[in-house]
Design a protein around this motif. Structure first.
Motif, PDB file in Angstrom:
ATOM      1  N   LEU A  17       0.820  -1.195  -0.120  1.00  0.00           N
ATOM      2  CA  LEU A  17       0.090  -0.034  -0.107  1.00  0.00           C
ATOM      3  C   LEU A  17       0.928   1.136   0.117  1.00  0.00           C
ATOM      4  CD1 LEU A  17      -2.582  -0.980   2.475  1.00  0.00           C
ATOM      5  CD2 LEU A  17      -3.034  -0.604   0.129  1.00  0.00           C
ATOM      6  N   GLY A  21       0.987   3.093  -3.197  1.00  0.00           N
ATOM      7  CA  GLY A  21       0.324   4.093  -3.128  1.00  0.00           C
ATOM      8  C   GLY A  21       0.980   5.450  -3.639  1.00  0.00           C
ATOM      9  N   SER A 119      -5.980  11.591  -3.204  1.00  0.00           N
ATOM     10  CA  SER A 119      -6.449  10.225  -2.834  1.00  0.00           C
ATOM     11  C   SER A 119      -5.400   9.294  -2.377  1.00  0.00           C
ATOM     12  CB  SER A 119      -6.899   9.352  -4.219  1.00  0.00           C
ATOM     13  OG  SER A 119      -7.744  10.268  -4.817  1.00  0.00           O
ATOM     14  N   ALA A 122      -5.308   9.841   1.551  1.00  0.00           N
ATOM     15  CA  ALA A 122      -6.471   9.548   2.235  1.00  0.00           C
ATOM     16  C   ALA A 122      -5.968   7.949   2.355  1.00  0.00           C
ATOM     17  CB  ALA A 122      -7.907   9.326   1.262  1.00  0.00           C
ATOM     18  N   ILE A 123      -5.441   7.453   1.430  1.00  0.00           N
ATOM     19  CA  ILE A 123      -4.895   6.194   1.592  1.00  0.00           C
ATOM     20  C   ILE A 123      -3.941   5.839   2.555  1.00  0.00           C
ATOM     21  CG2 ILE A 123      -3.848   3.970   0.255  1.00  0.00           C
ATOM     22  CD1 ILE A 123      -6.718   4.030  -0.313  1.00  0.00           C
ATOM     23  N   PHE A 126      -5.731   5.773   6.090  1.00  0.00           N
ATOM     24  CA  PHE A 126      -5.908   4.608   6.428  1.00  0.00           C
ATOM     25  C   PHE A 126      -4.968   3.369   6.472  1.00  0.00           C
ATOM     26  CE2 PHE A 126      -9.381   5.903   2.975  1.00  0.00           C
ATOM     27  CZ  PHE A 126      -9.985   6.736   3.644  1.00  0.00           C
ATOM     28  N   THR A 127      -3.931   3.603   5.744  1.00  0.00           N
ATOM     29  CA  THR A 127      -2.807   2.504   5.979  1.00  0.00           C
ATOM     30  C   THR A 127      -2.265   3.066   7.441  1.00  0.00           C
ATOM     31  OG1 THR A 127      -2.492   2.839   3.733  1.00  0.00           O
ATOM     32  CG2 THR A 127      -0.709   1.716   5.137  1.00  0.00           C
TER      33      THR A 127
ATOM     34  N   LEU B  99      -6.400   1.708  -7.542  1.00  0.00           N
ATOM     35  CA  LEU B  99      -6.648   2.281  -6.262  1.00  0.00           C
ATOM     36  C   LEU B  99      -7.676   1.398  -5.409  1.00  0.00           C
ATOM     37  CD1 LEU B  99      -5.865   4.809  -4.733  1.00  0.00           C
ATOM     38  CD2 LEU B  99      -7.952   5.923  -5.170  1.00  0.00           C
ATOM     39  N   TYR B 102      -5.930  -1.337  -3.999  1.00  0.00           N
ATOM     40  CA  TYR B 102      -5.201  -1.021  -2.901  1.00  0.00           C
ATOM     41  C   TYR B 102      -6.208  -0.896  -1.807  1.00  0.00           C
ATOM     42  CZ  TYR B 102      -0.942   0.050  -5.245  1.00  0.00           C
ATOM     43  OH  TYR B 102       0.270  -0.081  -6.278  1.00  0.00           O
ATOM     44  N   LEU B 105      -6.978  -4.653  -0.848  1.00  0.00           N
ATOM     45  CA  LEU B 105      -5.775  -4.914   0.157  1.00  0.00           C
ATOM     46  C   LEU B 105      -5.943  -4.481   1.527  1.00  0.00           C
ATOM     47  CD1 LEU B 105      -2.793  -4.878  -2.240  1.00  0.00           C
ATOM     48  CD2 LEU B 105      -3.692  -7.005  -1.217  1.00  0.00           C
ATOM     49  N   VAL B 123     -13.716   1.811   7.560  1.00  0.00           N
ATOM     50  CA  VAL B 123     -13.202   2.821   7.185  1.00  0.00           C
ATOM     51  C   VAL B 123     -12.508   2.844   5.853  1.00  0.00           C
ATOM     52  CG1 VAL B 123     -10.950   4.271   8.031  1.00  0.00           C
ATOM     53  CG2 VAL B 123     -12.700   3.574   9.493  1.00  0.00           C
ATOM     54  N   TRP B 124     -11.789   1.668   5.694  1.00  0.00           N
ATOM     55  CA  TRP B 124     -11.161   1.140   4.513  1.00  0.00           C
ATOM     56  C   TRP B 124     -12.367   1.303   3.276  1.00  0.00           C
ATOM     57  CZ3 TRP B 124      -6.710   1.362   2.353  1.00  0.00           C
ATOM     58  CH2 TRP B 124      -5.576   1.179   3.105  1.00  0.00           C
ATOM     59  N   ALA B 131     -12.196   7.647  -2.127  1.00  0.00           N
ATOM     60  CA  ALA B 131     -10.862   7.751  -2.883  1.00  0.00           C
ATOM     61  C   ALA B 131     -10.873   7.555  -4.184  1.00  0.00           C
ATOM     62  CB  ALA B 131      -9.720   7.116  -2.213  1.00  0.00           C
ATOM     63  N   PHE B 134     -12.997   9.898  -6.251  1.00  0.00           N
ATOM     64  CA  PHE B 134     -12.157  11.034  -6.321  1.00  0.00           C
ATOM     65  C   PHE B 134     -11.087  10.759  -7.502  1.00  0.00           C
ATOM     66  CE2 PHE B 134      -8.777  14.134  -5.169  1.00  0.00           C
ATOM     67  CZ  PHE B 134      -9.561  15.218  -5.044  1.00  0.00           C
ATOM     68  N   GLN B 135     -10.464   9.972  -7.583  1.00  0.00           N
ATOM     69  CA  GLN B 135      -9.434   9.449  -8.289  1.00  0.00           C
ATOM     70  C   GLN B 135      -9.868   9.324  -9.570  1.00  0.00           C
ATOM     71  OE1 GLN B 135      -6.330   9.722  -7.350  1.00  0.00           O
ATOM     72  NE2 GLN B 135      -5.074   9.108  -9.590  1.00  0.00           N
ATOM     73  N   MET B 138     -10.619  12.847 -11.280  1.00  0.00           N
ATOM     74  CA  MET B 138      -9.667  13.659 -11.220  1.00  0.00           C
ATOM     75  C   MET B 138      -9.437  13.864 -12.825  1.00  0.00           C
ATOM     76  SD  MET B 138      -5.932  13.600  -9.180  1.00  0.00           S
ATOM     77  CE  MET B 138      -6.974  13.325  -7.712  1.00  0.00           C
TER      78      MET B 138
END
Lengths: 522, 177
Positions: A17, A21, A119, A122-123, A126-127, B99, B102, B105, B123-124, B131, B134-135, B138
């Motif tokens: 990640l 990421g 983004s 944000a990831i 969370f990570t 994304l 991810y 994962l 949350v994930w 996300a 949004f991505q 974009m």
């Protein structure tokens, strides 16, 4: 899945990640610059463009394009030079190499800057959350948040609980009532709210949660002693000196300011004691008492969880045997060896007598205790606090002059809210002494109380009754060891010596991991 | 409910969204450059035009003229601006599908959180989907009542169609140039 597998799997995923990421998710900001503006750019501006956009695209009036990887503008502003590729209008490659391009034939210049996408941020967050919880709960499973219902004053407290209920009641047979000082005053007629949370991997069985509103004079303070008797204290005197093993600690103990005095546990024996020497300016003529605001460190929580870990998959059976009295404990149980805070007062011959002991447990919320001093007839101004090293966090110590006993007004919740809706069933359970309210991890209840309308100030205490059942974590079961468990019961001193190095390895990070592993959103 | 029974429906949902994101762009698969490639690729973005007359048209944005929009797929197209109901331009590949991978994962990794996954997994999931959305959006520029000046910087010829160019030779870039 074993701990090692989980750590390995999580590490690999989190690495993917982080690496993936960071490298993949970008956004592009394009700028088109006409020739006149390009010629007016200063050397500094050009350098700035080169840094943010390593490639320069030169669009020609003919439709051809030069994509330059290394480029610079000639000082006369009439040409651009660089190395790259020259493409036709149909985007066929015409030539690769170095080029000297006259501005006169250029239509526009194009730059493209790469920025990290939001983004990814944000990831990353969370990570971070996953990594923190994973680290806290896998690497140090005995630092995971636990211990009884927590109480917060609605609209005021967010992060730290104001009180914790019946911390020592870890089994049905240990059901007990607990009075906690909320350190909060309410005005007459106020509609006062408490938030009761189950933030741990526990089942809470709650018999009742009542508010005790203690009326007092405006210039005084209501305090409760170990017998549950309330007193009005007219005068609170901070010590003039306080010395622990580390030296002067007066600043930490003089005020209730969340700056707590604590020490580290002994590295060879967890039951090792320490003394804090207190001295006051003068002892009140009568009804003197010592007020101590404190909570425990996570040493006792660690030992409790260690015992559960040794019970492992047989925890249920062990609890049943303990409840039936089938297990004989040594007279010096771990509980006794750790002890509470022993308050000693100097007698007339220079010796020390025990005036009382604080033995209410809980590592979550600071509670205030009252120990009567004057029944010993001593006029000494010196007091000692004797306790196990690394077992207590003390916020404030003061000498109180008690004026009179006062009777609290018991208030039942007039409204119980779960989620956003009134929960009549839960309220009925809390009002019926024959029934109980059972809560599970993540449950939150809002309890509302109507403060009496007499024109006095009320100091507030919460009285909760019930017990709780700890859920045995997977990580703990892997440590199942009946022999070590027996040692904790039968030879606790040896257990406290054996566990000392183990505890010292995690002691520094216990608080950090503990508070970050609770199971409700803030 | 066991961890795996919680995670399974989550996996399916994310996989569906992953596939949805992959198919959201009308550009041929692999045609749009990655963000890292944009600075040295010499092609326009992929534009999808909804017209008042005729079916939708999609292709590489070649140029924006005074009254016309030029785009190319296997052929060169000229569309009157007055004929355009809406246009949607994809500037580059958002990698939103990755994304989603991810996020998947990340959701799987919450298995290691034990019971806490009832908080960390949502949350994930929620955060990952947000996300992703949004991505995904974009690199897109959408105009209903079109301000074509927003699109022109992303045309193959941002300064407009060159004079005297042989229009019959203009085709969609093969990608990878």
């Amino acid at each position: 899945m074993s701990n090692h597998s989980r750590i390995l799997m999580t590490s690999v995923i989190l690495c993917c990640l982080v690496i993936g990421g960071c490298s993949e998710f970008k956004k592009v900001e394009r700028e088109i610059i006409n020739t006149r503006s390009f010629q007016e750019l200063s050397e500094e501006n050009l350098e700035s463009i080169r840094e943010s956009s390593p490639f320069l695209k030169v669009h020609m009036k003919s439709g051809e394009i030069y994509v330059l990887g290394e480029w610079w503008a000639e000082p006369d502003g009439e040409s651009v030079c660089g190395a790259g590729v020259h493409l036709s209008a149909a985007r066929d490659t015409l030539k690769e190499g170095e080029f000297h391009i006259g501005i006169g034939q250029v239509a526009v210049f194009e730059t493209n800057s790469l920025k990290t996408s939001s983004s990814v941020k944000a990831i990353a967050v969370f990570t971070g959350i996953t990594a923190a919880v994973t680290t806290a709960c896998i690497i140090n499973p005995k630092a995971c948040f636990g211990s009884c219902p927590t109480f917060y004053i609605q609209g005021m407290d967010r992060l730290r609980p104001r009180a914790e209920g019946f911390s020592a009641s870890i089994a049905p047979s240990l059901e007990a009532s607990d009075i906690d000082d909320l350190d909060f005053s309410a005005l007459p007629g106020e509609d006062f709210g408490i938030e009761m949370r189950n933030e741990a991997l526990e089942t809470h069985v709650v018999r009742h949660v009542d508010l005790l509103a203690v009326p007092r004079n405006r210039a005084s303070r209501a305090l409760a002693d170990a017998e549950g008797i309330f007193w009005e204290a007219e005068y609170l005197q901070a010590p003039v000196s306080a010395r622990g093993s580390e030296g002067d600690c007066l600043e930490l103990l003089a005020y209730r300011d969340s700056r707590e005095r604590f020490s580290k546990a002994d590295s060879s024996y967890l039951g090792s004691k320490e003394i804090i020497e207190l001295e006051f300016r003068d002892l009140p003529e009568e009804n003197a008492a010592l007020m101590i605001s404190c909570r425990q460190t996570l040493l006792s929580t660690y030992l409790l969880y260690q015992a559960y870990a040794y019970m492992g998959s047989e925890a249920g059976a062990w609890f049943a045997r303990i409840a039936r009295g089938e297990i004989n404990q040594s007279e010096d149980s771990i509980h006794e060896l750790l002890g509470g805070i022993q308050i000693l007062i100097e007698d007339s011959k220079g010796g020390w007598k025990t005036a009382g002991r604080i033995s209410e447990y809980g590592p979550l919320a600071v509670d205030t205790h009252l120990i009567h001093l004057d029944e010993f007839g001593s006029r000494s101004q010196k007091v000692r606090l004797k306790m196990t090293r690394g077992n207590w966090r003390i916020d404030r110590v003061a000498l109180a002059s008690l004026s009179k006993r006062i009777e609290p007004v018991r208030i039942h919740p007039h409204l119980v809210i779960r989620g956003k809706n009134p929960d009549r069933n839960s309220r009925e359970l809390l009002l019926d002494s024959q029934r109980v309210l059972t809560t599970l991890p993540g449950n939150t209840y809002y309890l509302r109380y109507k403060i009496p309308s007499e024109e006095v100030v009320y100091d507030l205490f919460v009285e909760s009754r019930g017990y709780y059942l700890e859920w045995i974590r997977k990580e703990w079961v892997e440590e199942e060891n009946p022999q070590y468990l027996a040692q904790m019961f039968l030879s606790p001193e040896r257990a406290l010596r054996r566990l000392a190095p183990q505890y010292k390895k995690v002691e520094d990070k216990m608080e950090y991991h503990f508070w970050r592993s609770r199971y409700v959103k803030q | 409910m066991s961890n795996s029974r919680i995670i399974s429906p989550v996996s399916v949902s994310l996989l569906c969204l992953f596939l949805l994101c992959c198919s959201a762009s009308h550009a041929p698969r692999g045609w749009l450059p990655n963000p890292d490639e944009v600075p040295f690729r010499a092609q326009g973005g992929w534009v999808q035009i909804t017209r008042t007359s005729g079916p939708d048209l999609g292709g590489e944005l070649i140029a924006i003229g005074r009254d016309t929009v030029y785009l190319a797929d296997e052929e060169f197209h000229v569309v009157s601006k007055a004929d355009v109901i809406s246009a949607r331009l994809a500037r580059y590949d958002s990698n939103a599908g990755d994304l989603g991978g991810y996020a998947f994962l990340g959701t799987v990794s919450t298995i290691s959180n034990g019971f806490v996954l009832i908080f960390t997994a949502p949350v994930w999931i929620v955060g990952g989907l947000t996300a992703m959305g949004f991505q995904h959006n974009m690199p897109l520029i959408t105009c209903e009542i079109c301000d074509f000046s927003k699109l022109s910087p992303y045309a193959r010829f941002p300064a407009g169609l060159p004079d005297g160019i042989n229009r019959s030779q203009i085709r969609m870039s093969p990608g990878g140039i």
